[in-house]
Motif scaffolding. Structure first.
Motif, PDB file in Angstrom:
ATOM      1  N   SER A 115      34.779   3.470  18.965  1.00 31.92           N
ATOM      2  CA  SER A 115      34.531   3.968  20.319  1.00 31.92           C
ATOM      3  C   SER A 115      33.861   2.891  21.163  1.00 31.92           C
ATOM      4  N   ASP A 152      20.261  20.853  -4.264  1.00 31.40           N
ATOM      5  CA  ASP A 152      21.148  19.864  -4.879  1.00 31.40           C
ATOM      6  C   ASP A 152      20.419  19.259  -6.079  1.00 31.40           C
ATOM      7  N   ASP A 189      24.604   5.758  11.633  1.00 28.41           N
ATOM      8  CA  ASP A 189      25.508   6.516  12.508  1.00 28.41           C
ATOM      9  C   ASP A 189      26.799   5.758  12.797  1.00 28.41           C
ATOM     10  N   HIS A 211      18.893  16.702  -6.616  1.00 23.87           N
ATOM     11  CA  HIS A 211      17.621  16.060  -6.310  1.00 23.87           C
ATOM     12  C   HIS A 211      16.453  17.055  -6.325  1.00 23.87           C
ATOM     13  N   SER A 228      39.193  10.828  14.605  1.00 24.98           N
ATOM     14  CA  SER A 228      38.481   9.593  14.262  1.00 24.98           C
ATOM     15  C   SER A 228      37.202   9.938  13.518  1.00 24.98           C
ATOM     16  N   ASN A 229      36.944   9.162  12.498  1.00 23.83           N
ATOM     17  CA  ASN A 229      35.825   9.417  11.604  1.00 23.83           C
ATOM     18  C   ASN A 229      34.558   8.771  12.156  1.00 23.83           C
ATOM     19  N   LEU A 230      34.214   9.116  13.407  1.00 23.22           N
ATOM     20  CA  LEU A 230      33.057   8.503  14.055  1.00 23.22           C
ATOM     21  C   LEU A 230      31.914   9.504  14.119  1.00 23.22           C
ATOM     22  N   LYS A 231      30.735   9.041  13.748  1.00 25.40           N
ATOM     23  CA  LYS A 231      29.579   9.935  13.827  1.00 25.40           C
ATOM     24  C   LYS A 231      29.084  10.040  15.266  1.00 25.40           C
ATOM     25  N   LYS A 232      29.319   9.007  16.036  1.00 26.46           N
ATOM     26  CA  LYS A 232      28.884   9.005  17.435  1.00 26.46           C
ATOM     27  C   LYS A 232      30.036   8.511  18.296  1.00 26.46           C
ATOM     28  N   ASP A 233      30.355   9.245  19.328  1.00 22.32           N
ATOM     29  CA  ASP A 233      31.444   8.851  20.203  1.00 22.32           C
ATOM     30  C   ASP A 233      31.220   9.535  21.543  1.00 22.32           C
ATOM     31  N   ALA A 282      35.024  10.992  -1.080  1.00 25.62           N
ATOM     32  CA  ALA A 282      33.661  11.189  -1.581  1.00 25.62           C
ATOM     33  C   ALA A 282      32.697  10.224  -0.904  1.00 25.62           C
ATOM     34  N   ASP A 283      33.185   9.073  -0.505  1.00 27.61           N
ATOM     35  CA  ASP A 283      32.329   8.065   0.107  1.00 27.61           C
ATOM     36  C   ASP A 283      31.798   8.541   1.457  1.00 27.61           C
ATOM     37  N   THR A 284      32.679   9.047   2.291  1.00 27.11           N
ATOM     38  CA  THR A 284      32.244   9.534   3.609  1.00 27.11           C
ATOM     39  C   THR A 284      31.901  11.022   3.583  1.00 27.11           C
ATOM     40  N   SER A 290      32.064   3.554  23.585  1.00 26.60           N
ATOM     41  CA  SER A 290      30.744   4.055  23.960  1.00 26.60           C
ATOM     42  C   SER A 290      30.260   5.015  22.899  1.00 26.60           C
ATOM     43  N   ALA A 291      29.332   4.551  22.091  1.00 27.04           N
ATOM     44  CA  ALA A 291      28.831   5.404  21.012  1.00 27.04           C
ATOM     45  C   ALA A 291      27.822   6.409  21.532  1.00 27.04           C
TER      46      ALA A 291
END
Lengths: 481, 481
Positions: A435, B299, A395, B301, B192-197, B113-115, A437-438
């Protein structure tokens, strides 16, 4: 309970309290200092507050009446669930002017197997929800350390994360509907069981993660998943954090629907845990610089092939030298023991002495570079300290602990050095596009840091929304915004 | 372009226009009536408006400068993407006071492609995004009829749906980040490319589906999925809409990760399409009351086993009498022909004469009962009409068309009968806990209906947020809120 609050007011010398009692009855009105005490400090003992009364409404109707009373009288309201937050978000200030509004009595849970949803009162406890879903062959795919006390209302209000975010997302992704009591006591019903609804702004989104500052969540409709029929837990040794990230990408490409957890830890963490836990041992023979804990799961449909697929994936990863060694748990007991290594990092580190802890995120692809850079920068400025980063690599979220030199006196070190280190960490995180705070939220703990580091445009929009929904500023004052 | 807007102002007799030209240059400043005309009516020709100028900024910087200019001068702004909306949300009123702000020149697309993300200017066209993702072995899993003109900015601002919502969710689920220009011209960077914020309110959620009334989306970071390696398209004959829902549940339980589309249509729709399309034929031999179109995807897989799994699932469904007959498309050509039946319903129905169309949702599990109840209630009150419901059963969303008796004169029927029918439909939908707009939005088309049918508490919160973010009311006035 009395029909005439004025009589009660005379008896107690407090008209407000009499009104509270007339709404909530004796069971819902706690004023005894000893009874209130456990709820006026956070569980880590870092924040302490006072409250006029601990109000425990039985349902949303009583809760709304309480909010209307407080709105009329200008009394601040601090909503609280399991009181297991990390940032002091559910602890009132020490003025004693606020009421503490506990949702714990509103703990009903109804599972609808047909629509795969759970409708929960705000006070429902996460672990009880897990068990209720399991009884229907389903699961609620969010879990965290405090599951025995954390409530649904608290999880929604803090937009909680945990160890299954990689596949299922944070709390926000699991909320289908909410019922919220607004600052003026109006009940906003956003619980409609609609998969698609484009009638304007999606208002429930505003309350998720708002820490009780915009309204009080009283009920949530949550999305459930099919039960896990099979899982494979793997402990992997790695040359570097960069290899960990490459392995993560490899796993996500090969088995996107099965990869549910990807946690990392440096060697120091594993060593500390092995020393801390009486029966713990390193699952891999020889030492590695980094370790990762991977969890792959399958529902009954995909269960039969999961083991073979995970084995093939790991063979491929070893061949490509993405990892140096790997152990697949042979059974559930071993799987649990692998997870126990991960879950014991925090207590094992705490046992080593004072440390500053930071729940931070950066873009996943930058995390390995960040881990190296932050350690180097801190050690340069504060030699003798130790920097460890562990947790949810999948994450882009690690818990970054900076441990004081051995022999440091806790309070003195925190005051003289720890605070500066934290400020430095948060500045660095912000500069890296991350961030402060995640997953833990802002609460009172990070309020000043947020003001110091966040985009002024975002802060001004947050304040505008706060003023729009809580013009008198009575909902959880001094937190978040 | 000139350095001194005042000189230009004298030449044109319009200081405002001169300022626009000084910001956007000649290329970005369209005042020619013929050039503006296509953008001042919606594509169905139901709404017509006027604008001072068609402003076409080249980037967010120019766009923000335009918004600041309008804020200063009190000029309303109607943002527009591909102008392919269904509710007149991007058409200005006919006062001619507003500017029409097109994002079409801001159409850059960058695939990472990476993210597995695409960063797109608001003006990027959906089909171009599809192609860009495919070139990287990825896909953007949202598609709809207007994909050749619909823009990313429009899709975000209307929280678009389409035919892949069942598995991938609506646009909201696919947005990772946004850049938005606020009513005062400030640029709010939420990319922002954050998965958690968890830094407070998730502000981007407010702008998704807000139809340009709270801010103007200038850029979006979108989530991509692995490319589809294999698919199976199935056409199924059913005894009833209730059986369709049972089959849906059966498929979701057995193959939750593979089921991507579940569209239904009654026999009248299939008949109308077969009559309308020159080469169309009924994929099943004998007639059934209802039909469903199912799409399963995998996909790379999961590709190898998809065909066998779908066959086994259907055998099981036939045995349990959930469906009466089923045809699996033998190849891509046949798969496309199955989909063409579904996609031709709207034009085939239009060819039959005047009709009122409603984009509505109710809880999925109530949809079969609702379809029967609404038809019965309408025919009782308006005999001689025809009621058909078709579309996204998997999302609890159907398009409900009420067709005028043959020989009806369009304008007269719409005025004298059609409007009453629509009012009746929306009241019924609301009473069933549904939404008057499942995926098309509110725009100007449904504004009054929203006011008449929606929860007053929700409306008041929407208005409070609108006032907070656009106090002067300049952003897309007369739409949504």
């Amino acid at each position: 309970m009395t029909d005439n609050p004025l009589i009660d007011a005379d008896l107690h010398g407090d008209a407000f309290l009499a009104s509270v009692r007339s709404i909530l009855g004796d069971k819902g009105t706690v004023i005894d200092t000893d009874d209130m005490a456990p709820w006026l400090s956070d569980w880590r003992g870092r924040y302490h507050g006072k409250a006029r009364v601990l109000a425990q409404p039985a349902d949303a109707h009583e809760l709304a009446a309480m909010v209307r009373l407080c709105a009329k009288q200008g009394v601040p309201i601090v909503a609280q669930g399991g009181n297991s937050g990390m940032v002091g978000g559910a602890v009132p200030d020490d003025s004693g002017t606020a009421i503490l509004l506990s949702t714990r009595r509103m703990n009903d849970i109804a599972i609808d197997a047909d629509t795969m949803t759970a409708t929960c009162g705000a006070g429902a406890i996460l672990q009880v929800l897990h068990e209720a879903a399991e009884a229907h062959g389903l699961r609620f795919p969010l879990s965290l350390g405090g599951k025995g006390s954390a409530t649904v209302g608290g999880l929604v209000s803090t937009n909680a994360g945990g160890t299954q975010v990689l596949r299922h997302g944070v709390m926000r992704a699991l909320v289908q509907g909410l019922e919220v009591v607004l600052a003026d006591g109006q009940v906003l019903n956003l619980t409609s069981n609609l998969k698609k609804d484009n009638r304007g702004f999606d208002l429930k989104q505003m309350f998720i993660g708002s820490e009780g500052t915009l309204g009080i969540v009283t009920r949530a409709v949550l999305k459930l998943s099919p039960a896990v029929a099979e899982r494979r837990v793997v402990f992997v040794g790695l040359e570097s954090a960069h290899r960990a990230r490459e392995l993560l990408v490899h796993c996500q490409k090969a088995m996107p629907a099965a990869l549910e957890g990807f946690e990392i830890m440096p060697r120091q963490c594993l060593d500390a845990v092995v020393e801390y836990l009486p029966d713990a041992r390193d699952p891999l023979g020889e030492g590695h610089n980094w370790y990762a804990l991977l969890e792959f799961v399958a529902d009954k449909h995909a269960a039969a092939t999961l083991g073979d697929e995970v084995e093939a994936l790991l063979m491929d990863a070893l061949e490509k030298e993405l990892c140096a060694d790997a152990a697949i748990a042979a059974n559930e007991t071993q799987a649990e023991s692998f997870w126990q290594l991960r879950e014991s990092i925090a207590p094992a580190e705490r046992a080593r002495g004072p440390a500053m802890q930071h729940d931070i995120s950066v873009p996943v692809e930058r995390m390995p570079d960040f881990i190296i850079a932050v350690e180097k920068a801190i050690l340069k400025r504060w030699p003798g300290h130790e920097v460890i980063s562990f947790g949810h690599l999948g994450d882009g979220n690690v818990h970054l602990h900076v441990i004081a030199p051995s022999g440091s006196e806790r309070e003195q070190w925190e005051r003289e050095t720890g605070k500066s280190i934290s400020r430095f960490v948060y500045e660095l995180v912000t500069a890296w596009g991350g961030s402060i705070s995640a997953e833990h939220g802002i609460g009172q703990d990070k309020l000043q840091t947020l003001r110091d580091t966040h985009d002024p445009a975002a802060l001004s929009v947050m304040r505008a929304i706060k003023r729009a929904l809580d013009p008198a500023g009575l909902l959880n004052p001094g937190k978040l915004v």
